[in-house]
Design an enzyme around this catalytic site. Structure first.
Site, PDB file in Angstrom:
ATOM      1  N   LYS A   1      18.320 -77.194-115.386  1.00  0.00           N
ATOM      2  CA  LYS A   1      19.257 -77.322-114.312  1.00  0.00           C
ATOM      3  C   LYS A   1      20.176 -76.170-113.040  1.00  0.00           C
ATOM      4  O   LYS A   1      21.151 -76.266-113.676  1.00  0.00           O
ATOM      5  CB  LYS A   1      20.720 -79.038-114.659  1.00  0.00           C
ATOM      6  CG  LYS A   1      21.342 -78.967-113.288  1.00  0.00           C
ATOM      7  CD  LYS A   1      23.263 -80.196-113.477  1.00  0.00           C
ATOM      8  CE  LYS A   1      22.895 -80.756-112.407  1.00  0.00           C
ATOM      9  NZ  LYS A   1      24.636 -80.771-112.432  1.00  0.00           N
TER      10      LYS A   1
ATOM     11  N   GLY B   1      32.318 -84.619-109.745  1.00  0.00           N
ATOM     12  CA  GLY B   1      33.419 -86.208-110.564  1.00  0.00           C
ATOM     13  C   GLY B   1      35.216 -86.783-109.177  1.00  0.00           C
ATOM     14  O   GLY B   1      35.433 -87.154-109.392  1.00  0.00           O
TER      15      GLY B   1
ATOM     16  N   ALA C   1      26.471 -85.455-108.569  1.00  0.00           N
ATOM     17  CA  ALA C   1      27.420 -85.793-107.926  1.00  0.00           C
ATOM     18  C   ALA C   1      28.019 -86.207-106.879  1.00  0.00           C
ATOM     19  O   ALA C   1      27.785 -87.040-105.951  1.00  0.00           O
ATOM     20  CB  ALA C   1      27.839 -84.438-107.773  1.00  0.00           C
ATOM     21  N   GLY C   2      29.694 -86.901-107.896  1.00  0.00           N
ATOM     22  CA  GLY C   2      29.865 -87.728-106.495  1.00  0.00           C
ATOM     23  C   GLY C   2      29.700 -89.829-106.625  1.00  0.00           C
ATOM     24  O   GLY C   2      30.626 -90.111-106.059  1.00  0.00           O
TER      25      GLY C   2
ATOM     26  N   ASN D   1      27.761 -87.813-114.443  1.00  0.00           N
ATOM     27  CA  ASN D   1      28.576 -88.284-115.778  1.00  0.00           C
ATOM     28  C   ASN D   1      30.070 -88.733-115.237  1.00  0.00           C
ATOM     29  O   ASN D   1      30.508 -89.828-116.512  1.00  0.00           O
ATOM     30  CB  ASN D   1      28.913 -86.548-116.364  1.00  0.00           C
ATOM     31  CG  ASN D   1      29.648 -85.941-117.247  1.00  0.00           C
ATOM     32  OD1 ASN D   1      28.377 -86.312-118.279  1.00  0.00           O
ATOM     33  ND2 ASN D   1      30.566 -85.151-117.432  1.00  0.00           N
ATOM     34  N   THR D   2      30.937 -88.528-115.410  1.00  0.00           N
ATOM     35  CA  THR D   2      32.337 -89.066-114.938  1.00  0.00           C
ATOM     36  C   THR D   2      32.130 -89.880-114.458  1.00  0.00           C
ATOM     37  O   THR D   2      32.801 -90.836-114.875  1.00  0.00           O
ATOM     38  CB  THR D   2      32.986 -87.744-113.369  1.00  0.00           C
ATOM     39  OG1 THR D   2      33.145 -86.644-113.443  1.00  0.00           O
ATOM     40  CG2 THR D   2      34.676 -88.923-113.415  1.00  0.00           C
TER      41      THR D   2
END
Length: 278
Positions: free
Chosen positions: A117, A178, A204-205, A226-227
């Site tokens: 990635k 995040g 992301a986001g 992830n977050t």
């Protein structure tokens, strides 16, 4: 009497122009369209449980943040079932193409994977990618035989260039890493889906399940997060919610939503009814 079943179980409507093709990246086919990270969890056991509940088949690991001295249960990789999960090393914290290329080589030398990635950050505050450096690194890594999945802005032109140079997928951001802001620019995401033939993986986001469902409804092939899971009040419950949201969003995309209307349209119309006496 005997009944002969013709065709596959639960086929799509023949009139539908959308075919539910499996998620194929490089030479691998995946059943799950939810990819998950490994950072920010309270412990490795929780991380592993979330991966299981999400039913993910792709897990990303930040190569430059991996503790190579850790062994046994203290090592992150101990908690990832690599017999069923494709490891996706990432070049997080790299700010130049040269740094990212070196990090990809390190991942390969460590035996992690030749999948990468690709992240080349351009701004430490927003963590937005540097598109110019990303293109530069991708060109080299593809030529060297890596399976490259680049993190990039929601720019259809940049995504098309990455596809043309041989990247296995494109990973446009939904919002800053995040942030949990959700899909900030759905129009551009949709343009990327229309412009490219390789898988589009929103990265992301994403903040909650409705964000994940929305991304899939736009026609994206998968989501990496992830977050949103790791930092949820109850990560394991959020992992399950995200799995169901990705599945529901994909089904809704395949089903085809009704058109939006400015005015009402009766659910029980009377037009065309015959013989309805008072």
């Amino acid at each position: 009497m005997d009944i002969e079943l013709v065709g596959e179980l639960l086929p799509l409507d023949e009139a539908s122009p959308i075919i539910n093709k499996p998620l194929r990246i490089a030479k691998r086919v995946f059943q799950s369209r939810l990819m998950v990270g490994t950072g920010k969890y309270v412990d490795f056991e929780t991380m592993q449980h979330c991966h299981q509940l999400a039913e993910t088949e792709v897990v990303t690991v930040a190569v430059r943040r991996l503790d190579l001295r850790a062994t046994g249960q203290n090592a992150l990789l101990h908690w990832i079932d690599r017999s069923r999960i494709q490891l996706l090393p990432n070049t997080a914290a790299c700010y130049t193409a040269e740094e990212a290329i070196r990090t990809a080589h390190l991942a390969a030398e460590l035996g992690l994977s030749n999948w990468i990635k690709l992240e080349v950050i351009g701004d430490p505050k927003t963590l937005f990618p540097d598109v110019e450096e990303t293109l530069k690194a991708a060109r080299v890594l593809v030529r060297e035989g890596f399976v490259v999945l680049p993190y990039v802005t929601d720019d259809p032109v940049a995504c098309k260039k990455l596809e043309d140079m041989g990247c296995a997928a494109v990973m446009p951001l939904a919002a800053p890493i995040g942030s949990g802001l959700g899909i900030r620019n759905p129009h551009n995401i949709r343009l990327i889906v229309e412009a490219t033939k390789v898988p589009v993986v929103v990265d992301a986001g994403v903040g909650t399940a409705s964000d994940a469902a929305f991304a899939m409804e736009l026609g994206c092939d998968a989501i990496l997060m992830n977050t949103a899971i790791a930092q949820a009040k109850h990560p394991t419950r959020m992992a399950q919610a995200m799995r169901m949201a990705v599945e529901a969003g994909r089904e809704a995309f395949l089903a085809g939503r009704i058109p939006m209307r400015a005015h009402a349209s009766a659910s029980s119309p009377i037009t065309g009814l015959v013989g309805m006496g008072m």
